[in-house]
Motif scaffolding. Sequence first.
Motif, PDB file in Angstrom:
ATOM      1  N   GLY A   1       0.820  -1.196   0.000  1.00  0.00           N
ATOM      2  CA  GLY A   1       0.000   0.000   0.000  1.00  0.00           C
ATOM      3  C   GLY A   1       0.856   1.249   0.000  1.00  0.00           C
ATOM      4  N   SER A   2       0.266   2.354   0.436  1.00  0.00           N
ATOM      5  CA  SER A   2       0.943   3.650   0.474  1.00  0.00           C
ATOM      6  C   SER A   2       0.533   4.377   1.741  1.00  0.00           C
ATOM      7  N   GLY A   3       1.441   5.199   2.258  1.00  0.00           N
ATOM      8  CA  GLY A   3       1.127   5.931   3.475  1.00  0.00           C
ATOM      9  C   GLY A   3       1.976   7.175   3.615  1.00  0.00           C
ATOM     10  N   PHE A   4       1.659   7.964   4.629  1.00  0.00           N
ATOM     11  CA  PHE A   4       2.421   9.188   4.868  1.00  0.00           C
ATOM     12  C   PHE A   4       2.437   9.514   6.353  1.00  0.00           C
ATOM     13  N   HIS A   5       3.407  10.343   6.744  1.00  0.00           N
ATOM     14  CA  HIS A   5       3.486  10.912   8.083  1.00  0.00           C
ATOM     15  C   HIS A   5       3.627  12.420   7.940  1.00  0.00           C
ATOM     16  N   VAL A   6       3.030  13.148   8.842  1.00  0.00           N
ATOM     17  CA  VAL A   6       3.216  14.594   8.924  1.00  0.00           C
ATOM     18  C   VAL A   6       3.721  14.901  10.325  1.00  0.00           C
ATOM     19  N   VAL A   7       4.895  15.539  10.425  1.00  0.00           N
ATOM     20  CA  VAL A   7       5.434  15.914  11.734  1.00  0.00           C
ATOM     21  C   VAL A   7       4.615  17.082  12.274  1.00  0.00           C
ATOM     22  N   LEU A   8       4.030  16.900  13.458  1.00  0.00           N
ATOM     23  CA  LEU A   8       3.180  17.929  14.046  1.00  0.00           C
ATOM     24  C   LEU A   8       3.923  18.795  15.046  1.00  0.00           C
ATOM     25  N   THR A   9       4.687  18.153  15.930  1.00  0.00           N
ATOM     26  CA  THR A   9       5.372  18.854  17.011  1.00  0.00           C
ATOM     27  C   THR A   9       6.748  18.235  17.218  1.00  0.00           C
ATOM     28  N   GLY A  10       7.737  19.089  17.482  1.00  0.00           N
ATOM     29  CA  GLY A  10       9.078  18.594  17.747  1.00  0.00           C
ATOM     30  C   GLY A  10       9.836  18.247  16.480  1.00  0.00           C
ATOM     31  N   THR A  11      11.026  17.739  16.647  1.00  0.00           N
ATOM     32  CA  THR A  11      11.866  17.336  15.518  1.00  0.00           C
ATOM     33  C   THR A  11      12.188  15.855  15.625  1.00  0.00           C
ATOM     34  N   CYS A  12      12.473  15.234  14.482  1.00  0.00           N
ATOM     35  CA  CYS A  12      12.825  13.821  14.476  1.00  0.00           C
ATOM     36  C   CYS A  12      13.623  13.527  13.218  1.00  0.00           C
ATOM     37  N   TRP A  13      13.950  12.253  13.026  1.00  0.00           N
ATOM     38  CA  TRP A  13      14.748  11.826  11.877  1.00  0.00           C
ATOM     39  C   TRP A  13      14.020  10.711  11.137  1.00  0.00           C
ATOM     40  N   LEU A  14      14.031  10.805   9.822  1.00  0.00           N
ATOM     41  CA  LEU A  14      13.561   9.709   8.976  1.00  0.00           C
ATOM     42  C   LEU A  14      14.704   8.727   8.814  1.00  0.00           C
ATOM     43  N   VAL A  15      14.458   7.487   9.199  1.00  0.00           N
ATOM     44  CA  VAL A  15      15.499   6.458   9.191  1.00  0.00           C
ATOM     45  C   VAL A  15      15.114   5.372   8.187  1.00  0.00           C
ATOM     46  N   THR A  16      16.057   5.003   7.322  1.00  0.00           N
ATOM     47  CA  THR A  16      15.842   3.925   6.363  1.00  0.00           C
ATOM     48  C   THR A  16      16.979   2.922   6.471  1.00  0.00           C
ATOM     49  N   ALA A  17      16.851   1.816   5.753  1.00  0.00           N
ATOM     50  CA  ALA A  17      17.853   0.757   5.851  1.00  0.00           C
ATOM     51  C   ALA A  17      19.144   1.117   5.138  1.00  0.00           C
ATOM     52  N   ASP A  18      19.072   1.874   4.038  1.00  0.00           N
ATOM     53  CA  ASP A  18      20.237   2.054   3.181  1.00  0.00           C
ATOM     54  C   ASP A  18      20.733   3.493   3.059  1.00  0.00           C
ATOM     55  N   GLU A  19      19.915   4.475   3.456  1.00  0.00           N
ATOM     56  CA  GLU A  19      20.307   5.874   3.291  1.00  0.00           C
ATOM     57  C   GLU A  19      20.598   6.518   4.636  1.00  0.00           C
ATOM     58  N   ALA A  20      21.323   7.636   4.585  1.00  0.00           N
ATOM     59  CA  ALA A  20      21.607   8.380   5.811  1.00  0.00           C
ATOM     60  C   ALA A  20      20.316   8.972   6.364  1.00  0.00           C
ATOM     61  N   PRO A  21      20.194   9.062   7.700  1.00  0.00           N
ATOM     62  CA  PRO A  21      18.983   9.654   8.285  1.00  0.00           C
ATOM     63  C   PRO A  21      18.758  11.082   7.792  1.00  0.00           C
ATOM     64  N   VAL A  22      17.484  11.454   7.680  1.00  0.00           N
ATOM     65  CA  VAL A  22      17.098  12.779   7.190  1.00  0.00           C
ATOM     66  C   VAL A  22      16.390  13.522   8.312  1.00  0.00           C
ATOM     67  N   ALA A  23      16.863  14.726   8.622  1.00  0.00           N
ATOM     68  CA  ALA A  23      16.266  15.530   9.681  1.00  0.00           C
ATOM     69  C   ALA A  23      14.903  16.063   9.240  1.00  0.00           C
ATOM     70  N   LEU A  24      13.936  16.002  10.144  1.00  0.00           N
ATOM     71  CA  LEU A  24      12.579  16.464   9.862  1.00  0.00           C
ATOM     72  C   LEU A  24      12.172  17.522  10.874  1.00  0.00           C
TER      73      LEU A  24
END
Length: 305
Positions: free
Chosen positions: A36-59
């Motif tokens: 399927g398909s999905g999404f996240h929207v950051v509402l409050t605070g900061t976090c990192w998108l983490v994947t298996a093969d790429e460097a984490p991305v700041a959100l």
Amino acid sequence: MDLMSEVIRAVRVGVVGSRVIRQSGSRGLRFATFAGSGFHVVLTGTCWLVTADEAPVALEPGDVVLASSGAAHGLSRVPCALEDLPVAEMGQFPPAPGPFDFEFLCGAYRLEHGRAPQYLRALPDLIAVSPDYGRHPELRALVDLLRADVSGTRMGGGAALPAMLDLILVTVLRLWHEQQDTVGWPETDDPAIGAALREIHDDPRRPWTVSQLSAVAGLSRAAFTRRFGTVVGQPPMSYLIGWRLGYGARLLRESDATLATIAREVGYSSEFAFSAAFRREYGVSPSRFRRTPAAALLSEVAGTR
């Protein structure tokens, strides 16, 4: 030809879900691969998108992550390895009480059978978008509406949720498409391929051949096949079969027509032929697909995670 609209119609046969998640401390959550398909929207605070093969991305707050075809990923308070994050429990649960460091809104279409449409599978597995809410206030309004809806038990939520997910997905895809300047998305303004797609969509019951479709496009068979594959991402007959079966899935969910009627409507000579093709694509018979309520399917999906 507006292929983005066809993407939305295709994923609508899945089970929709949405929730708000709050996390505290240095940990986060891992979302396993799903159909399927999905999404996240950051509402409050900061976090990192983490994947298996790429460097984490700041959100940052307001950033959107699109899992176009359900790839595994995680959201974490600090950079880490994906396998270090605990797996998120699937289901529609209220957000955790108490203080938290970051909060995000999730929405997803879970296809209990079949896969995400080819167009979404052709996109990067994970897409991070930082919208300009000043230029696109409609996205802020949609996020606020969805957040309010999933945080309560308001009347009409079952009808409103799919519509809001549709609108958010379309808006995010448009923004990403604009930012990429059409790179990575099928060029749907190709007049020749658009003409062939319109014929397929408008008359799926017709026994189309590659020669007939190439004549509609005004191209030789070889040139049409090459251009169709470049624009759409798959051969003409593969697309035709997928469109017929996807249309059949929608008719199974949205109408009480008999299987024989649906088979004829989507271009199959018999109920048996349609059922066999449907089972190959979706892994379940049309009858079971139709009679299993969406709520039960959601429970089944949640129970397997």
